[in-house]
Write a protein that holds these residues in place. Sequence first.
Motif, mmCIF file in Angstrom:
data_model
loop_
_atom_site.group_PDB
_atom_site.id
_atom_site.type_symbol
_atom_site.label_atom_id
_atom_site.label_comp_id
_atom_site.label_asym_id
_atom_site.label_seq_id
_atom_site.Cartn_x
_atom_site.Cartn_y
_atom_site.Cartn_z
ATOM 1 N N GLN A 3 -6.002 -7.694 -2.907
ATOM 2 C CA GLN A 3 -6.429 -8.817 -3.736
ATOM 3 C C GLN A 3 -7.076 -8.324 -5.019
ATOM 4 O O GLN A 3 -7.470 -7.164 -5.133
ATOM 5 C CB GLN A 3 -7.437 -9.684 -2.975
ATOM 6 N N GLY A 4 -7.180 -9.213 -5.990
ATOM 7 C CA GLY A 4 -7.931 -8.898 -7.191
ATOM 8 C C GLY A 4 -9.421 -9.029 -6.942
ATOM 9 O O GLY A 4 -9.841 -9.662 -5.969
ATOM 10 N N PRO A 5 -10.238 -8.432 -7.785
ATOM 11 C CA PRO A 5 -11.697 -8.562 -7.631
ATOM 12 C C PRO A 5 -12.148 -10.014 -7.751
ATOM 13 O O PRO A 5 -11.624 -10.769 -8.567
ATOM 14 C CB PRO A 5 -12.240 -7.729 -8.798
ATOM 15 N N LEU A 13 -3.654 -5.424 -12.939
ATOM 16 C CA LEU A 13 -4.361 -6.690 -12.764
ATOM 17 C C LEU A 13 -4.489 -7.401 -14.099
ATOM 18 O O LEU A 13 -4.971 -6.808 -15.069
ATOM 19 C CB LEU A 13 -5.776 -6.437 -12.219
ATOM 20 N N TYR A 62 -18.488 -7.387 -8.174
ATOM 21 C CA TYR A 62 -17.261 -7.997 -7.670
ATOM 22 C C TYR A 62 -16.994 -7.504 -6.250
ATOM 23 O O TYR A 62 -17.343 -6.379 -5.892
ATOM 24 C CB TYR A 62 -16.057 -7.622 -8.531
ATOM 25 N N PRO A 118 -10.927 -0.569 -11.233
ATOM 26 C CA PRO A 118 -10.011 -0.958 -12.311
ATOM 27 C C PRO A 118 -10.421 -0.335 -13.646
ATOM 28 O O PRO A 118 -11.606 -0.172 -13.931
ATOM 29 C CB PRO A 118 -10.156 -2.485 -12.365
ATOM 30 N N GLN A 128 -5.329 -0.135 -11.917
ATOM 31 C CA GLN A 128 -6.135 0.353 -10.808
ATOM 32 C C GLN A 128 -5.315 1.306 -9.952
ATOM 33 O O GLN A 128 -4.335 0.908 -9.326
ATOM 34 C CB GLN A 128 -6.667 -0.812 -9.950
ATOM 35 N N GLN A 156 -13.711 -6.858 -3.773
ATOM 36 C CA GLN A 156 -12.262 -6.765 -3.778
ATOM 37 C C GLN A 156 -11.752 -6.486 -2.368
ATOM 38 O O GLN A 156 -11.938 -5.397 -1.827
ATOM 39 C CB GLN A 156 -11.762 -5.679 -4.733
ATOM 40 N N LEU A 201 -14.054 -3.522 -0.891
ATOM 41 C CA LEU A 201 -14.491 -2.608 -1.941
ATOM 42 C C LEU A 201 -15.412 -3.405 -2.865
ATOM 43 O O LEU A 201 -15.016 -4.453 -3.382
ATOM 44 C CB LEU A 201 -13.286 -2.073 -2.717
ATOM 45 N N PHE A 232 -9.607 -12.739 -12.084
ATOM 46 C CA PHE A 232 -8.548 -11.746 -11.927
ATOM 47 C C PHE A 232 -7.349 -12.324 -11.184
ATOM 48 O O PHE A 232 -7.502 -13.162 -10.285
ATOM 49 C CB PHE A 232 -9.053 -10.540 -11.129
ATOM 50 N N GLY A 233 -6.168 -11.841 -11.558
ATOM 51 C CA GLY A 233 -4.994 -12.060 -10.731
ATOM 52 C C GLY A 233 -5.065 -11.163 -9.519
ATOM 53 O O GLY A 233 -5.936 -10.288 -9.413
ATOM 54 N N SER A 234 -4.119 -11.342 -8.613
ATOM 55 C CA SER A 234 -4.145 -10.571 -7.369
ATOM 56 C C SER A 234 -3.569 -9.168 -7.543
ATOM 57 O O SER A 234 -3.689 -8.339 -6.640
ATOM 58 C CB SER A 234 -3.387 -11.318 -6.273
ATOM 59 N N GLY A 235 -2.955 -8.898 -8.706
ATOM 60 C CA GLY A 235 -2.443 -7.559 -8.972
ATOM 61 C C GLY A 235 -0.978 -7.394 -8.621
ATOM 62 O O GLY A 235 -0.487 -7.996 -7.655
#
Lengths: 113, 115
Positions: free
Chosen positions: A41-43, B88, A35, B44, B38, A37, A88, B105-108
């Motif tokens: 943002q989310g992965p 997340l 992934y 995460p 995370q 990241q 990341l 995944f959502g953006s968190g």
Amino acid sequence: DAGVTQSPTHLIKTRGQQVTLRCSPKSGHDTVSWYQQALGQGPQFIFQYYEEEERQRGNFPDRFSGHQFPNYSSELNVNALLLGDSALYLCASSPSRGLNEQFFGPGTRLTVL
Amino acid sequence: QKEVEQDPGPLSVPEGAIVSLNCTYSNSAFQYFMWYRQYSRKGPELLMYTYSSGNKEDGRFTAQVDKSSKYISLFIRDSQPSDSATYLCALMQGRRYSSASKIIFGSGTRLSIRP
């Protein structure tokens, strides 16, 4: 159990260079997913490997490639680095019968200058 | 429209409060619903997952899925400063190898628990 390990921890490259990131999965896991990241943002899913083959791929260009070895460890290669590749990079491992149970490594932070 | 929407926060609550974190999604084919925590500059960590609709409890954490509304929640009871992290949500259609087994995944949501 060491869990998922990744190397290196940090990396600084310049535009146009190539980079290789490495991942060792959790004991008992045979599937590795990668992934990206970005900050805040989310992965985002890059690709997934099982039995040394790429099983599925996200919306990433061919500059992103990978490999899985017989011991289930994996590499992510990125060619012709762009500034936007700074992120990341996370590796996650899972058992093939439970792909929803993905365990993540600490990640490699790549900075492209 | 994004497949998964998550309020980015930040969300700040006092220690001991009940925290509610939420995500909405658009694809009714999602069947597996996960929550990850995370910490800053870490990978995460899987907290819990739920299959289909319903509730699942694990200690101070409760995950709730409402497939009819396409809405998932994570509740944290008796919140602690150590719960301060980004949470997340993550969704998947199927567990076997196919395009359906990608995790989205959502953006968190950034959560801060004040002592």
